[in-house]
Design an enzyme around this catalytic site. Structure first.
Site, PDB file in Angstrom:
ATOM      1  N   TYR A 237      32.584  30.830  36.723  1.00 17.42           N
ATOM      2  CA  TYR A 237      33.483  30.193  35.766  1.00 17.42           C
ATOM      3  C   TYR A 237      32.940  30.454  34.370  1.00 17.42           C
ATOM      4  CZ  TYR A 237      36.043  26.881  32.974  1.00 17.42           C
ATOM      5  OH  TYR A 237      36.827  26.319  32.001  1.00 17.42           O
TER       6      TYR A 237
ATOM      7  N   ASP B 174      43.825  48.523  33.865  1.00 21.08           N
ATOM      8  CA  ASP B 174      44.839  47.513  33.522  1.00 21.08           C
ATOM      9  C   ASP B 174      44.374  46.744  32.293  1.00 21.08           C
ATOM     10  OD1 ASP B 174      47.154  46.038  33.702  1.00 21.08           O
ATOM     11  OD2 ASP B 174      46.504  44.795  35.374  1.00 21.08           O
TER      12      ASP B 174
END
Length: 299
Positions: A102, A203
């Site tokens: 995280y 991407d």
């Protein structure tokens, strides 16, 4: 009720997988839904001490997560630019999941975009490969991205990127034009350009990069070995990044002559993919882009 039971099962599976990975019991005490993605359900989970970022999807999505893990690990092999660490991934009875570090992203005016450009250039520079392609097919958004090995970049990109997307559209009853003709135009537009195969993110738009305490990070990759310019081109597709990014990149690896024309071909791939995923305005944009490519080939 069935939905709630499924969620309980996937959290139990994640707890078990994390406990095995960390070597100590990990009990989830909070699950905070996060926004920003349109493919997976995203959460911040916590045991009261260590938070993680979790993506959850249907069980059939496990292959997507496996491809993402492989790409992230390849990026980290070169260590020129940071990306989230993969903690674990797997599946419960009917859900799949991916657990990452995280990281509280911090996008603000003071972020070091020049450093991001430098680090991306170093990744491209130091990741030369013998052929274009990838060890397996992976995904660009929802769409399968086919990656057969090839020594010919013009053929690889025009056929395995543009041709593939056009065929998928054709199967849905959407016709941008004659597939063979469009593929040939894209092939011709890449003439006189002989790039070396480099590891590309695949991407790279603004939604797939961020900063943590001024450290640049890239994530959600769709990697393969291709022309490094595909990454730079995509950073311009949905609005250019700050000018410092391009200055940093060019300080390490200047772009080759003709990039301004080639970027339209490279970004055509992503617009076609959006047409496949969402239809609507992206079909019209695809038509406009191939018309522009054909026009630029005449000059």
């Amino acid at each position: 009720m069935k939905r709630k039971i499924r969620q309980v099962v996937v959290w139990e599976s994640i707890e078990k997988s994390l406990s095995n990975k960390l070597g100590e019991n990990y009990k989830i005490v909070s699950q905070q839904p996060l926004t920003g993605g349109d493919i997976n359900r995203a959460y911040k989970i916590d045991n009261g001490e260590i938070p993680f970022f979790v993506k959850v999807n249907d069980k059939t999505h496990i292959s997507h997560f496996g491809c993402e893990v492989y790409s992230l690990e390849k990026i980290q092999e070169f260590s020129e630019i940071d990306s989230p660490n993969v903690i674990t991934y797997g599946a419960s009875d009917d859900c799949s999941y991916l657990v990452l570090d995280y990281i509280p992203f911090d996008i603000q005016a003071s972020n070091d975009w020049y450093k991001l450009g430098e680090q991306l250039a170093l990744l491209h520079k130091n990741s030369e490969h013998g052929q274009f392609g990838w060890d397996h097919d992976n995904y660009i958004g929802h769409t399968r991205q086919v990656n057969p090995w090839s020594s010919n970049w013009k053929r690889f990109f025009s056929e395995q990127r543009i041709g593939w997307q056009l065929q998928l559209l054709h199967e849905k009853g959407i016709h941008i034009g004659d597939i063979d003709h469009i593929v040939q135009e894209c092939h011709d537009g890449l003439n006189h350009h002989s790039p070396k195969p480099r590891l590309v993110h695949g991407d790279l738009w603004s939604g797939n990069l961020a900063f943590f305490e001024d450290t640049p990070l890239i994530y959600d990759p769709a990697c393969y070995y291709g022309d490094r310019e595909v990454d730079i081109a995509m950073t311009e597709l949905f609005g250019r990044l700050p000018a410092d990014f391009y200055s940093g990149y060019q300080s390490i690896q200047p772009l080759d002559r003709g990039y301004d024309k080639r970027k339209n071909i490279y970004n055509f791939y992503h617009v076609l993919n959006h047409a496949n995923m969402f239809g609507g305005v992206y079909v019209e944009q695809s038509q406009a882009m191939i018309n522009r490519i054909i026009s630029q080939n005449k000059h």
